[in-house]
Design a protein around this motif. Structure first.
Motif, PDB file in Angstrom:
ATOM      1  N   ARG A 180      -4.547   5.801  -2.095  1.00  0.00           N
ATOM      2  CA  ARG A 180      -4.426   4.483  -2.707  1.00  0.00           C
ATOM      3  C   ARG A 180      -5.781   3.952  -3.136  1.00  0.00           C
ATOM      4  O   ARG A 180      -6.793   4.136  -2.466  1.00  0.00           O
ATOM      5  CB  ARG A 180      -3.806   3.490  -1.717  1.00  0.00           C
ATOM      6  CG  ARG A 180      -2.401   3.758  -1.238  1.00  0.00           C
ATOM      7  CD  ARG A 180      -1.339   3.396  -2.269  1.00  0.00           C
ATOM      8  NE  ARG A 180      -1.270   4.389  -3.317  1.00  0.00           N
ATOM      9  CZ  ARG A 180      -0.714   5.602  -3.146  1.00  0.00           C
ATOM     10  NH1 ARG A 180      -0.196   5.940  -2.005  1.00  0.00           N
ATOM     11  NH2 ARG A 180      -0.688   6.460  -4.147  1.00  0.00           N
TER      12      ARG A 180
ATOM     13  N   HIS B  22       0.335   1.525  -7.505  1.00  0.00           N
ATOM     14  CA  HIS B  22       0.648   2.197  -6.244  1.00  0.00           C
ATOM     15  C   HIS B  22       1.280   3.576  -6.448  1.00  0.00           C
ATOM     16  O   HIS B  22       1.552   4.275  -5.476  1.00  0.00           O
ATOM     17  CB  HIS B  22       1.603   1.335  -5.408  1.00  0.00           C
ATOM     18  CG  HIS B  22       0.927   0.183  -4.708  1.00  0.00           C
ATOM     19  ND1 HIS B  22       0.196  -0.752  -5.379  1.00  0.00           N
ATOM     20  CD2 HIS B  22       0.887  -0.173  -3.396  1.00  0.00           C
ATOM     21  CE1 HIS B  22      -0.266  -1.648  -4.514  1.00  0.00           C
ATOM     22  NE2 HIS B  22       0.127  -1.310  -3.316  1.00  0.00           N
TER      23      HIS B  22
ATOM     24  N   ALA C 237       0.812  -1.233   0.000  1.00  0.00           N
ATOM     25  CA  ALA C 237       0.000   0.000   0.000  1.00  0.00           C
ATOM     26  C   ALA C 237       0.839   1.274   0.000  1.00  0.00           C
ATOM     27  O   ALA C 237       0.297   2.367   0.147  1.00  0.00           O
ATOM     28  CB  ALA C 237      -0.979   0.023   1.177  1.00  0.00           C
TER      29      ALA C 237
ATOM     30  N   VAL D 118      -4.238  -2.172  -4.090  1.00  0.00           N
ATOM     31  CA  VAL D 118      -3.560  -2.698  -2.902  1.00  0.00           C
ATOM     32  C   VAL D 118      -3.931  -4.156  -2.710  1.00  0.00           C
ATOM     33  O   VAL D 118      -3.078  -4.990  -2.365  1.00  0.00           O
ATOM     34  CB  VAL D 118      -3.934  -1.869  -1.656  1.00  0.00           C
ATOM     35  CG1 VAL D 118      -3.284  -2.455  -0.404  1.00  0.00           C
ATOM     36  CG2 VAL D 118      -3.522  -0.409  -1.834  1.00  0.00           C
TER      37      VAL D 118
END
Length: 348
Positions: free
Chosen positions: A215, A85, A51, A220
């Motif tokens: 995010r 990401h 993440a 993730v």
């Protein structure tokens, strides 16, 4: 600087913190790489934890002036973000296949090929440390050395697998909700840094929270599925690595035991462990100053450390008097770290 006996006067070029963003097409999809520094210098490749990207995982280290000078004075830094990401990333199409940890390691090789890089230094945090270690085992000639922070090396235990499954379901159905962010912060930071009713959160935790809001939950989730699906226990092949390894781990990290286990599997002639007191997994953000002197030792062993022009006081952390001679020993390829176990306290 002032005239205080504890001051440090630095006369050197100011390293640039302005990076250039590349989006590279690989066999495993697009990957974003942020490049900082002079590309004629040796390459340092970084890979963040779950993440996170280079901003949320390595900015503490690069905002530490001495560490920033050490790294950008000696390297061009290539920050690789896990797919989806990077800053401003959109949600990856559900039609795109899920990648495995082997796919992510092979993707790094394609990134190196794109930039024409042969052998590189690597720095990774937890999940990113696993990816880079796997890359080093698959492409041994392409890795000069490993700097690993709270690394993973084993297949998931039942406890980790179940914990990750809960996190995975939350990400899939609810995205980056408050519960997910709290679970991730426990993964990254010590209890002291996360604060309490009486003690406020540290600046690093607050900054990380803000960046986690950016995010995309499904992106993730994809990275977590790869990490939780790792089946390869890479500890058995660690002694075959051709490079030296420097491992940092916070004593309060959830992965403290695994980092110690990984150190025990590495060839003690070519590895060193630094345990950082009162710190969680993400030493790069919580206590980046603790990494400075061990990295100086490590880079000196490769002949990569080019000290800037310094005028330092005897008590400065950059002073040569701080380097303990017994930590270094002559070996066939220069000075190498002896196997050590060092504890660094908060007041270093």
């Amino acid at each position: 600087m002032g005239d205080s006996s504890d001051s440090v006067s630095i006369d050197m070029e100011t390293p640039s913190l302005c990076g250039k963003e590349y989006v590279i097409e690989t066999c495993y999809g697009h990957v974003s790489v942020s490049v900082y520094g002079d590309q004629d210098k040796p390459a340092l490749v970084t890979y963040p934890d779950l993440a996170l990207n280079h901003i949320s995982c390595f900015q503490g280290l690069l905002f530490c002036p001495e560490a920033c000078s050490l790294l950008l004075h000696n390297f061009c830094i290539y920050h690789i973000s896990p797919p989806g990401h990077e800053l401003g990333a959109a949600t990856i199409s559900p039609d795109d296949p899920l990648l495995s940890v082997d796919d992510l390691a092979d993707q790094i090789a394609e990134v190196l090929n794109y930039f024409g890089l042969d052998a590189v230094m690597c720095m990774g945090v937890t999940a990113g440390a696993y990816i880079l270690t796997l890359f080093a085992m698959k492409y041994r000639q392409r890795v000069l050395g490993l700097i690993l922070i709270s690394p993973l090396c084993n297949a998931p235990s039942w406890t980790e697998w179940l914990y990750n499954k809960v996190l995975s379901n939350l990400l899939y159905y609810y995205g980056m909700c408050g519960v997910v962010k709290e679970l991730l912060l426990k993964r990254y930071f010590s209890k002291e840094a996360r604060g309490s009713a009486q003690v406020p959160e540290s600046d690093a935790v607050q900054a990380c929270k803000r960046l986690l809001d950016e995010r995309q939950g499904l992106n993730v989730w994809r990275f977590l599925e790869a990490i939780n699906g790792r089946r390869q226990d890479i500890s058995n092949g660690l002694r075959k690595l051709l490079c030296c390894s420097l491992i940092f781990v916070g004593e309060n990290s959830p992965f403290h035991f695994e980092s110690l286990d990984m150190t025990s599997e590495l060839d003690r002639r070519y590895s060193a462990l630094v345990e950082v007191q009162a710190c969680g997994s993400m030493v790069t953000e919580e206590q980046p100053h603790a990494m400075l002197i061990p990295m100086e030792y490590f880079l000196t062993g490769y002949g990569m450390y080019r000290p800037p022009k310094l005028s330092v006081s005897p008590r400065s952390t950059l002073s040569p008097i701080c380097i303990s001679p017994e930590l270094l020993s002559p070996e066939s390829m220069g000075l190498k770290l002896k196997p050590i176990k060092t504890r660094i306290s908060l007041d270093v």
